[in-house]
Write a protein that holds these residues in place. Sequence first.
Motif, PDB file in Angstrom:
ATOM      1  N   SER A  30       0.787  -1.233   0.000  1.00  0.00           N
ATOM      2  CA  SER A  30       0.000   0.000   0.000  1.00  0.00           C
ATOM      3  C   SER A  30       0.819   1.283   0.000  1.00  0.00           C
ATOM      4  O   SER A  30       0.247   2.361  -0.177  1.00  0.00           O
ATOM      5  CB  SER A  30      -0.938   0.000   1.211  1.00  0.00           C
ATOM      6  N   ASP A  73      -6.273  -2.586  -5.116  1.00  0.00           N
ATOM      7  CA  ASP A  73      -6.987  -2.907  -3.890  1.00  0.00           C
ATOM      8  C   ASP A  73      -5.922  -3.140  -2.824  1.00  0.00           C
ATOM      9  O   ASP A  73      -5.311  -4.215  -2.772  1.00  0.00           O
ATOM     10  CB  ASP A  73      -7.859  -4.145  -4.085  1.00  0.00           C
ATOM     11  N   ALA A  75      -6.181  -3.514   0.317  1.00  0.00           N
ATOM     12  CA  ALA A  75      -6.549  -4.540   1.302  1.00  0.00           C
ATOM     13  C   ALA A  75      -6.193  -5.940   0.800  1.00  0.00           C
ATOM     14  O   ALA A  75      -5.876  -6.827   1.600  1.00  0.00           O
ATOM     15  CB  ALA A  75      -8.029  -4.462   1.615  1.00  0.00           C
ATOM     16  N   LYS A  76      -6.245  -6.110  -0.512  1.00  0.00           N
ATOM     17  CA  LYS A  76      -5.917  -7.413  -1.111  1.00  0.00           C
ATOM     18  C   LYS A  76      -4.505  -7.438  -1.689  1.00  0.00           C
ATOM     19  O   LYS A  76      -4.101  -8.451  -2.269  1.00  0.00           O
ATOM     20  CB  LYS A  76      -6.924  -7.753  -2.215  1.00  0.00           C
TER      21      LYS A  76
END
Length: 126
Positions: A30, A73, A75-76
């Motif tokens: 991230s 994404d 989170a993924k």
Amino acid sequence: QVQLVESGGGLVQAGGSLRLSCTPSGRTFSIYTMGWFRRAPGKEREFVTSIDRSGINTYYEDSVKGRFTISRDNAKSTLYLQMNSLKPEDTAVYYCAQVRFRGGGPSSREGDYAYWGQGTQVTVSS
């Protein structure tokens, strides 16, 4: 050890769509800008699109604007490239890449990217 694994390539007719995915491992996904590049047969590798760590800011090479969409994404820990209205000239091996340093905006410069996937083949038939 940082590894990037692409998936989703294949053979599609002109006008069709494909979605590529890239799943990096080994670093916190991230916090790094990500990019997609491609190498067509007989040509140098070229920039396609990039996205910053937030997913808000993106940058596209002119020939794919309006047809391709980069997203992520966090989170993924997955990067995506949605490719619509594909053309035969989009045929190439597509690579995802992760920049060397955290932070920063989207980048088209290959030198900013330290880690690369093995590539996935996209073939568009006419």
